[in-house]
Design a protein around this motif. Structure first.
Motif, PDB file in Angstrom:
ATOM      1  N   VAL A  38       0.860  -1.167   0.000  1.00 10.26           N
ATOM      2  CA  VAL A  38       0.000   0.000   0.000  1.00 10.26           C
ATOM      3  C   VAL A  38       0.903   1.226   0.000  1.00 10.26           C
ATOM      4  O   VAL A  38       1.931   1.250   0.661  1.00 10.26           O
TER       5      VAL A  38
ATOM      6  N   CYS B 175      -0.549   9.395   0.833  1.00  7.39           N
ATOM      7  CA  CYS B 175      -1.427   9.704  -0.279  1.00  7.39           C
ATOM      8  C   CYS B 175      -2.284  10.899   0.081  1.00  7.39           C
ATOM      9  O   CYS B 175      -3.315  10.765   0.731  1.00  7.39           O
ATOM     10  N   TYR B 176      -1.810  12.072  -0.305  1.00  6.55           N
ATOM     11  CA  TYR B 176      -2.553  13.289  -0.021  1.00  6.55           C
ATOM     12  C   TYR B 176      -2.993  13.899  -1.348  1.00  6.55           C
ATOM     13  O   TYR B 176      -2.843  13.292  -2.409  1.00  6.55           O
ATOM     14  N   GLY B 177      -3.464  15.143  -1.295  1.00  4.09           N
ATOM     15  CA  GLY B 177      -4.074  15.764  -2.473  1.00  4.09           C
ATOM     16  C   GLY B 177      -3.252  15.671  -3.746  1.00  4.09           C
ATOM     17  O   GLY B 177      -3.761  15.331  -4.810  1.00  4.09           O
TER      18      GLY B 177
ATOM     19  N   ILE C 225      -2.941  11.986  -5.635  1.00  6.06           N
ATOM     20  CA  ILE C 225      -4.091  11.176  -6.045  1.00  6.06           C
ATOM     21  C   ILE C 225      -4.076  10.845  -7.536  1.00  6.06           C
ATOM     22  O   ILE C 225      -4.237   9.687  -7.924  1.00  6.06           O
TER      23      ILE C 225
ATOM     24  N   MET D 101      -3.884   7.038  -8.866  1.00  4.13           N
ATOM     25  CA  MET D 101      -4.972   6.404  -9.604  1.00  4.13           C
ATOM     26  C   MET D 101      -4.463   5.858 -10.938  1.00  4.13           C
ATOM     27  O   MET D 101      -4.854   4.788 -11.376  1.00  4.13           O
TER      28      MET D 101
ATOM     29  N   ASN E  18      -6.660  16.538   5.783  1.00  3.38           N
ATOM     30  CA  ASN E  18      -6.327  15.315   5.058  1.00  3.38           C
ATOM     31  C   ASN E  18      -7.549  14.421   4.905  1.00  3.38           C
ATOM     32  O   ASN E  18      -7.700  13.725   3.898  1.00  3.38           O
TER      33      ASN E  18
ATOM     34  N   TYR F  91      -9.303  14.855   1.736  1.00  5.97           N
ATOM     35  CA  TYR F  91      -8.741  14.164   0.563  1.00  5.97           C
ATOM     36  C   TYR F  91      -9.304  12.753   0.440  1.00  5.97           C
ATOM     37  O   TYR F  91      -9.693  12.312  -0.634  1.00  5.97           O
ATOM     38  N   TRP F  92      -9.325  12.027   1.563  1.00  6.57           N
ATOM     39  CA  TRP F  92      -9.701  10.600   1.480  1.00  6.57           C
ATOM     40  C   TRP F  92     -11.205  10.428   1.331  1.00  6.57           C
ATOM     41  O   TRP F  92     -11.680   9.389   0.932  1.00  6.57           O
TER      42      TRP F  92
ATOM     43  N   TYR G 224     -11.149  20.215  -2.931  1.00 10.45           N
ATOM     44  CA  TYR G 224     -10.033  20.987  -2.396  1.00 10.45           C
ATOM     45  C   TYR G 224      -9.435  21.865  -3.479  1.00 10.45           C
ATOM     46  O   TYR G 224      -9.455  21.530  -4.655  1.00 10.45           O
TER      47      TYR G 224
ATOM     48  N   ARG H 155      -9.063  19.711  -6.699  1.00  8.97           N
ATOM     49  CA  ARG H 155     -10.201  18.940  -7.215  1.00  8.97           C
ATOM     50  C   ARG H 155     -11.453  19.728  -6.855  1.00  8.97           C
ATOM     51  O   ARG H 155     -11.869  19.717  -5.708  1.00  8.97           O
TER      52      ARG H 155
ATOM     53  N   GLU I 232     -11.934   7.150  -7.504  1.00 12.08           N
ATOM     54  CA  GLU I 232     -11.200   7.854  -6.445  1.00 12.08           C
ATOM     55  C   GLU I 232     -11.895   7.666  -5.097  1.00 12.08           C
ATOM     56  O   GLU I 232     -11.236   7.483  -4.073  1.00 12.08           O
TER      57      GLU I 232
ATOM     58  N   MET J  26      -9.543   6.033  -2.350  1.00 16.78           N
ATOM     59  CA  MET J  26      -9.174   6.906  -1.236  1.00 16.78           C
ATOM     60  C   MET J  26      -9.934   6.508   0.030  1.00 16.78           C
ATOM     61  O   MET J  26      -9.363   6.451   1.110  1.00 16.78           O
TER      62      MET J  26
ATOM     63  N   ARG K 295      -8.685   3.801   2.234  1.00 20.02           N
ATOM     64  CA  ARG K 295      -7.477   4.076   3.014  1.00 20.02           C
ATOM     65  C   ARG K 295      -7.811   4.395   4.466  1.00 20.02           C
ATOM     66  O   ARG K 295      -6.939   4.348   5.328  1.00 20.02           O
TER      67      ARG K 295
END
Lengths: 635, 406
Positions: free
Chosen positions: A586, A590-592, A595, A599, B252, B255-256, B261, B271, B319, B323, B326
């Motif tokens: 994994v 994994c932040y903004g 992504i 992906m 954060n 994001y997930w 954002y 996004r 996504e 995400m 996670r």
């Protein structure tokens, strides 16, 4: 190390007269599409012709027979044949001297990648010597034993050869095989010792080998470096002085040898021909001696090395001919063409293609069956030596059993499927064809003949119904440092081989000749030979088991559970390897900003996973099958 | 563009009061009344570092004669432009990342926050995080950031072993790090996070070329680390994020959960739906990478957006899946429904044999709450996704047959 020549069939221990040669009418070559021609222009087809002039037809009548030389370059793999061809093309102004002139005659992607020549190519060189304009036709030959029939046909269009030997490596098995092909065809042989610029070059030792093995006086050797161009010009002079002009006559009726053919989507078959007698031009009606079909000639010309139309081709010359043939099988290598209503004695030596190595080919995913089918059809359009039979397997689904001229031919075909058609396939262990003489009258009735050929092991008839099996054999040449002679002889014996000859070619190198059953060498003989010389020997079953387990371990990706790989004889486990389960897979952070990339990566991996085959729960990449089934040559 | 100092402090001062109140009430995710497309998190990228660290592949530069005032003005301008473009009514968190944003002056941070507060609603209790480096952040400076409106610190500790720190090319020592941590905890009680690395290679490695970590060892350390943190009362709320006393990072989390954002600054990603320009689809956006070119573009056009591409519905769902899993909560049915009202999680994953195998192996859970990883499954999520993503794509294809005209 061991190019076998002339596959033949073997009955018990006696050699049978039923001799066959692998033939290869249209070997792989991309269609002469627009892209290729465009690429040709970028080579700078000639300094003498601008693109406008190039369309004008060449007048070939200014080259009488005595000013023509037809020759080939033959060599062991990697001894520098294609590099020498490039230099000759540059010297004669056929191509520009640019850095990109790397193996101009090798047009296929696989050829350039692997540094081998699969497909014979031809180039006409115009060269001025002592005030006379000469036409030197360089007929490039495939550099591998799989294509030895092609080599022999190409040679039959020549009067002489350049036998290129690496100054460092000396005579190798392929050198010997090629020499004898040329020798049997009664060609003048000009020995060329190449790569004299290398540090470890020992041209004197190679001269002595040539004298000993081929009985050619050492002062006849020309020492060159094709890479840096040293002494290459003297080769052209030797070609003119030492190779006789063809024995051909313009006044006789047309007699032309087809020594190569390719398929062009727009113009049909393009046949490469050598004229032994007569003249041919557009509008002539010609007949194939093999098929007896008649055609009208649309175009003739010379290869420069790209096609350049000419008014006529004359006796002694080499060029191409287009005559509305729709299929490469209509212009088989070795066939003779003559003028309608003026039949001539066909040139000797014609053989139809005879595949000697068979393998199953299956789509990785059955849903790709139709795509693969059309890819195979397109590729065989250009290579009629590949035979195709439908086949199916319990484990692999629907597929085909394909016949190839040899292992390299098979690999090249597979690679082209992948590179040019993006197909992914599973290829099974190659096998050889067998013959069975049937004793059961019921079976004879069923097959409608007494002697049958079996290409699929699954169809092997039971021995109670067979009086005799026959298998193909080859004559193999092995050249080795003498310290390995004993081991190699033992290996050959274990492979049911019969020794035919053994000669010391210099103080510490031995040349061995063996008759070997093709089946014994088709998969891993070369590996075994190599491992002998690295002093590695072990119980055979154990070694094979261990190797296969290791190969599987290296090619299976980690999965969510542990995979045990075992090799067994019956119930006895002889080797074991483990592919550990993933404990962590994994992406840590994994932040903004991560992504998009994440992906993309995941989707690519998911695509890749679709190409895996599931065996039970285990996902197996396609190349794992191939790695296990095939003996890699780099081990 | 500069802001008067007194004005810059206004939001920060109000925020201070609000935070005290919030802490007294106890932390909890505030559920805002505005709809998802009207809120966003804001990321601000400070692209400069003192020096390059051997492991870092972020978008960062060593400043050469950089003028902070110009940089500040551009960050403010771009924030204003993009906020207007997004049409959001409310910014729920701000994150100053980098680079090393603690090298920026507190004044810059204040200016950006003030601009945000003016352009949209920035609630006083919004989470405002600053990434800080131990050496560039003495206590006095940290306090100044606090006064500027920062209320959460993320400290780049990386390691507490001096040899490892040297190997990584960090400018601080283990004792520097511990001192900074203590000071930060004093200034921002309960709102400090630290970054730690695992799987670092052995010491005798040449500088500049760090080999990839040994996967077996890294797996071992990961499992060990998770266990230790769990013992110590930390909740693993994401693959590599752990929090005690409910101190999750709101920013954060956005994001997930695939919230909107907005990314401001060189190379920042975003996004969001450009509602201000009449857009309807969410876009993936990226700002120009190189600081000087980015600044030029901001000065010319008000923003330095280099690329914006609309995300398809399926892409967005992918996504949401990748995400969401996670996090420890995973994807709840309600969460999924916000993005895909027709196909339920059951529809997509309920009938698949391959997914069932993962459920049987105890790596994945699909129940009345939703879809999530087990403790073991979380560590191998990327392998699970290789089964789940194609399944989602297939379900999507079956749901939307090729469009029929009319």
């Amino acid at each position: 190390m061991w190019p076998p020549a002339r596959p033949s069939w073997w009955r018990g221990h006696a050699l049978v007269a039923w001799v066959t040669r692998a033939a290869s009418p249209g070997l792989p070559r991309p269609p002469h599409g627009r892209t290729l021609r465009a690429a040709g222009e970028s080579w700078g087809l000639s300094r003498h012709y601008s693109s406008a002039e190039r369309k004008e037809k060449v007048d070939m009548s200014r080259f009488p027979v005595e000013n023509i030389r037809n020759f080939s370059i033959i060599a062991h793999v990697d001894h520098g044949k294609s590099t020498l061809a490039d230099r000759l093309l540059e010297l004669t102004g056929t191509i520009d001297k640019t850095k990109n002139n790397k193996q101009v005659l090798d047009k296929l992607q696989v050829e350039r990648e692997r540094g081998i020549t699969v497909k014979a190519q031809t180039a006409s060189l115009f060269y001025n010597h002592e005030g006379k304009q000469y036409l030197l036709n360089l007929i490039d030959t495939p550099g591998h034993v799989d294509f030895s029939y092609e080599v022999s046909r190409s040679l039959s269009a020549c009067q002489g050869v350049l036998l290129v030997v690496d100054a460092n490596e000396g005579i190798q098995a392929q050198t010997v095989a090629n020499f004898f092909l040329a020798f049997e065809a009664q060609l003048s042989v000009i020995p060329v010792i190449n790569k004299i610029d290398l540090k470890n070059a020992d041209p004197e030792r190679v001269e002595k080998q040539i004298e000993k093995v081929f009985d050619i006086p050492s002062d006849e050797c020309i020492k060159i470096s094709a890479k840096i161009g040293t002494n290459v010009e003297s080769i052209l002079q030797a070609v003119i002085e030492r190779i006789p002009p063809p024995n051909a006559h313009r006044k006789n009726p047309l007699r032309a040898l087809v020594f190569d053919s390719t398929f062009d989507q727009y113009r049909g078959v393009v046949a490469n021909v050598a004229l032994f007698d007569g003249v041919v031009s557009k509008g002539d009606k010609i007949v194939s001696a093999h098929t007896q079909k008649a055609y009208e000639v649309n175009e003739v010309g010379v290869l420069n090395p790209n096609e350049q139309p000419a008014h006529k081709l004359y006796a002694g010359q080499v060029g191409y001919l287009i005559a509305g043939m729709k299929d490469v099988t209509e212009a088989q290598i070795g066939d003779t063409l003559y003028l309608h209503k003026q039949p001539v004695e066909p040139l000797p030596g014609f053989k139809s293609a005879k595949p000697m190595v068979f393998a199953g080919m299956y789509p990785v995913d059955q849903s790709e069956y139709n795509n693969l089918k059309s890819a195979i059809e397109k590729l065989t359009l250009n290579d009629s030596s590949v035979t195709v039979h439908r086949d199916s397997s319990l484990a692999l689904g629907a597929g085909w059993r394909l016949g190839f001229l040899g292992l390299l031919h098979m690999e090249v075909f597979n690679q082209r499927l992948e590179q040019e058609y993006n197909a992914s396939v599973i290829l099974t262990t190659p096998t050889v064809p067998y013959k069975a003489v049937l004793s059961s009258s019921k079976l004879i009735k069923e097959y409608r003949e007494k002697e049958i050929t079996i290409i699929n092991p699954a169809e092997f008839p039971d021995k109670s119904k067979v009086s005799e099996y026959l298998e193909p054999v080859v004559l193999g040449t092995i050249i080795t440092p003498d310290e390995y002679t004993g081991k190699i002889m033992m290996l050959c014996q274990a492979r049911r081989a019969v020794q035919k000859n053994m000669v010391f070619i210099d103080q510490n190198r031995v040349m061995l000749k063996y008759l070997l059953p093709l089946n014994e060498i088709v998969v891993d003989f070369y590996d075994s030979l190599k491992s002998l010389s690295s002093g590695y020997a072990r119980d055979k079953a154990h070694t094979i088991g261990k190797t296969i387990c290791e190969r599987l371990k290296d090619s299976l990706p980690r999965q969510l559970f542990e995979i045990a790989i075992q090799a067994a004889i019956g119930s006895k486990i002889i080797a074991r390897e483990t592919v550990k389960a993933y404990r962590k897979n994994v992406l840590a952070k994994c932040y903004g900003g991560d992504i998009t990339r994440k992906m993309k990566l995941l989707k690519r991996q998911a695509e890749g996973k679709k190409k895996l085959r599931k065996v039970g729960n285990v996902e197996v990449p396609k190349d794992a099958f191939i790695k296990v089934l095939k003996a890699p040559s780099d081990k | 563009m500069t802001l008067p100092g007194a004005r810059a402090g206004a939001w920060a001062a109000a925020a201070k009061v609000a935070q005290r109140r919030r802490r007294a009430e106890g932390a909890g995710r505030s559920q805002s009344p505005v709809t998802a497309s009207q809120r966003a998190a804001l990321y601000v990228h400070w692209p400069y570092c003192e020096k390059r660290c051997s492991y870092c592949n972020f978008n960062k530069y060593i400043p050469r004669g950089m003028e902070e005032a110009a940089m500040r003005s551009c960050l403010v301008t771009e924030a204003q432009t993009l906020l207007r473009l997004s049409g959001v009514h409310r910014v729920e968190s701000v994150f100053f990342g980098g680079g090393t944003p603690s090298l920026a002056s507190p004044h810059t941070v204040a200016a950006v926050l003030e601009a945000v507060a003016q352009a949209t609603h920035l609630p006083a209790d919004s989470e405002v995080t600053l990434e800080a480096n131990p050496t560039s952040a003495p206590a006095s400076r940290l306090a100044a950031f606090g006064a500027a409106g920062v209320n959460r610190l993320s400290i780049g500790l990386q390691s507490l072993d001096d040899t490892e720190l040297q190997l990584l090319g960090r400018t601080h020592s283990a004792s520097d790090a511990l001192r900074t941590l203590a000071e930060a905890r004093g200034l921002f009680p309960g709102r400090v996070s630290v970054d730690l690395m695992l799987g670092l290679p052995a010491q005798q490695v040449q500088q500049g070329a760090l080999p990839a970590p040994d996967p077996e060892l890294a797996a071992e350390m990961y499992q060990e680390g998770r266990a230790v943190l769990r013992e110590a009362g930390f909740r693993q709320y994401e693959v590599s994020n752990f929090a005690r006393n409910g101190a999750l990072s709101t920013h954060n989390w956005t994001y997930w959960q695939c919230g909107q954002y907005i990314g401001v600054g060189p190379g920042a990603h975003g996004r969001f739906i450009p509602q201000g320009a009449g857009g309807l689809a969410r876009e993936a956006r990226i700002q120009t990478l190189e600081p000087d070119s980015w600044m030029k573009e901001v000065m010319l056009f008000g923003h330095g957006t280099r690329k914006h591409s609309p995300l398809g519905n399926l892409e967005l769902l992918e996504e949401v899946l990748a995400m969401g899993l996670r996090t420890d909560v995973g994807i709840t049915h309600q969460h999924w429904q916000q993005f895909e009202p027709q196909l339920t999680l059951w529809d997509v994953f309920g009938a698949s044999e391959e997914v069932d195998a993962l459920l049987q192996q105890g790596l994945l859970l699909l129940d009345r709450r939703g879809l999530r990883c087990s403790w073991e499954g979380l560590a191998v999520l990327d392998s699970l996704l290789l089964t789940l993503l194609p399944r989602l794509q297939e379900a999507w294809r079956q749901k939307t047959p090729s469009p029929v005209p009319g």
